[in-house]
Design an enzyme around this catalytic site. Structure first.
Site, short mmCIF file in Angstrom:
data_model
loop_
_atom_site.label_atom_id
_atom_site.label_comp_id
_atom_site.label_asym_id
_atom_site.label_seq_id
_atom_site.Cartn_x
_atom_site.Cartn_y
_atom_site.Cartn_z
N SER A 71 0.79 -1.24 0.00
CA SER A 71 0.00 0.00 0.00
C SER A 71 0.82 1.28 0.00
CB SER A 71 -0.96 0.00 1.20
OG SER A 71 -2.02 -0.89 0.96
N LYS A 74 -0.10 3.78 -2.57
CA LYS A 74 -1.13 4.82 -2.40
C LYS A 74 -0.55 6.22 -2.28
CE LYS A 74 -4.36 1.46 -0.57
NZ LYS A 74 -4.63 0.60 0.57
N SER A 132 -5.61 3.09 5.18
CA SER A 132 -5.16 2.46 3.94
C SER A 132 -6.31 1.82 3.18
CB SER A 132 -4.07 1.42 4.23
OG SER A 132 -3.31 1.14 3.09
N LYS A 249 3.69 6.60 4.84
CA LYS A 249 2.71 5.56 4.51
C LYS A 249 3.26 4.16 4.74
CE LYS A 249 -1.24 4.07 2.89
NZ LYS A 249 -1.11 2.85 3.71
#
Length: 300
Positions: A71, A74, A132, A249
């Site tokens: 993720s 993202k 997320s 992140k």
């Protein structure tokens, strides 16, 4: 005896000159301050840290080796959204059943968006980056891709992600998904992801979102009433455990392992980096902490 002393002194001076020259040639003298700080050992298979002010690398472990990114993908999803011309962060997006079906079918992380609710682009960015949410990622790709069908819009959005990567010079990066649940061709490197994050952090909205520990969205239901969503908590534990953390992140997956793109500011200096394929959520935080400490020590 006087002449003999002068010869000895000359020989000593020559030896010192030769030794200093050898050290300079090898870079030992120039690198002495940096070498005084011992490089850490991390469990993650890949890692990279740089000085955010000038992009100078401070640490690397298989920094240019391509790996699945989970993720952390993202970051690019958010960057593409925020790069849209005349972006209205308060524009509303209606949550479709397709987004809900997608996260169920993939067993994906979710912002728990409710079908039929109207959610703003700003709220979707929080849903994307804090819990997320792959449903939020899907909604954003559907909203900001071009085409007459959902599949066409998603394909268009992913193309924009790859265009951004190319424009940033991320030569070891490719996306085939909007959320990191790839189809075999979703990869990057610690160095590329760090450069991506550094670029994304230039956007004030992005900076605000990724440093937020928790966020409660109020959405509009089908009937026009207000729904208070369960609070979204940021999966980046460094925000609480490491003083000065400002983002960025997390990511994880069976192929990706545990990943973390991180950034912190101390004494006016910002260190930014990435660890890929660590062994657990706690270990990726430990790895990142080691690299942050090392980065700040290198910068003095």
């Amino acid at each position: 005896m006087k002449d003999g002393f002068q010869v000895v002194r000359f020989r000593r001076a020559a030896a010192v000159t030769v030794t200093a020259g050898a050290m300079l040639a090898s870079g030992a003298l120039a690198a002495a301050p940096a070498q005084a700080v011992t490089a850490p050992t991390i469990v993650a298979k890949g890692g990279y840290v740089m000085n955010n002010a000038n992009g100078a690398g401070l640490y690397g472990k298989y920094a240019n080796t391509k790996r699945s990114t989970g993720s952390t993908t993202k970051i690019m999803t958010a960057k593409v959204v925020l790069a849209q011309s005349n972006l209205n962060l308060d524009a509303k997006v209606t949550i479709q059943k397709a987004y809900s079906d997608y996260i169920v079918s993939k067993g994906a992380s979710s912002a728990r968006l409710i079908v039929g609710d109207k959610v703003t682009v700003r709220q979707l960015l929080y849903g994307l980056m804090l819990p997320s949410g792959c449903d939020a990622a899907y909604a954003l790709a559907d909203k900001f891709g071009s085409g007459t069908t959902r599949s066409a819009r998603v394909k268009s959005f992913i193309s924009k992600m790859n265009t951004q990567a190319k424009n940033l010079g991320l030569t070891n990066t490719h996306f085939d998904s909007f959320d990191g649940i790839g189809n075999g061709a979703n990869y990057s490197t610690p160095k590329d992801l760090t450069k991506l994050a550094s670029s994304a952090m230039k956007n004030s909205t992005f900076r605000t979102v990724v440093k937020t520990k928790s966020y409660t969205a109020k959405t509009i239901t089908k009937t026009g009433s207000t729904r208070t969503m369960p609070t979204w908590t940021n999966t980046n534990t460094l925000l609480s455990s490491y003083s000065g953390t400002i983002g960025v992140k997390t990511g994880s997956g069976s192929e990706a392992g545990y990943c973390l793109v991180f950034a912190a500011t101390r004494n006016g200096k910002t260190v930014i980096g990435t660890v890929l394929a660590s062994t657990s959520a706690s270990q990726r935080a430990t790895d990142a902490t080691k690299l942050l400490n090392y980065g700040f020590a290198r910068l003095g």
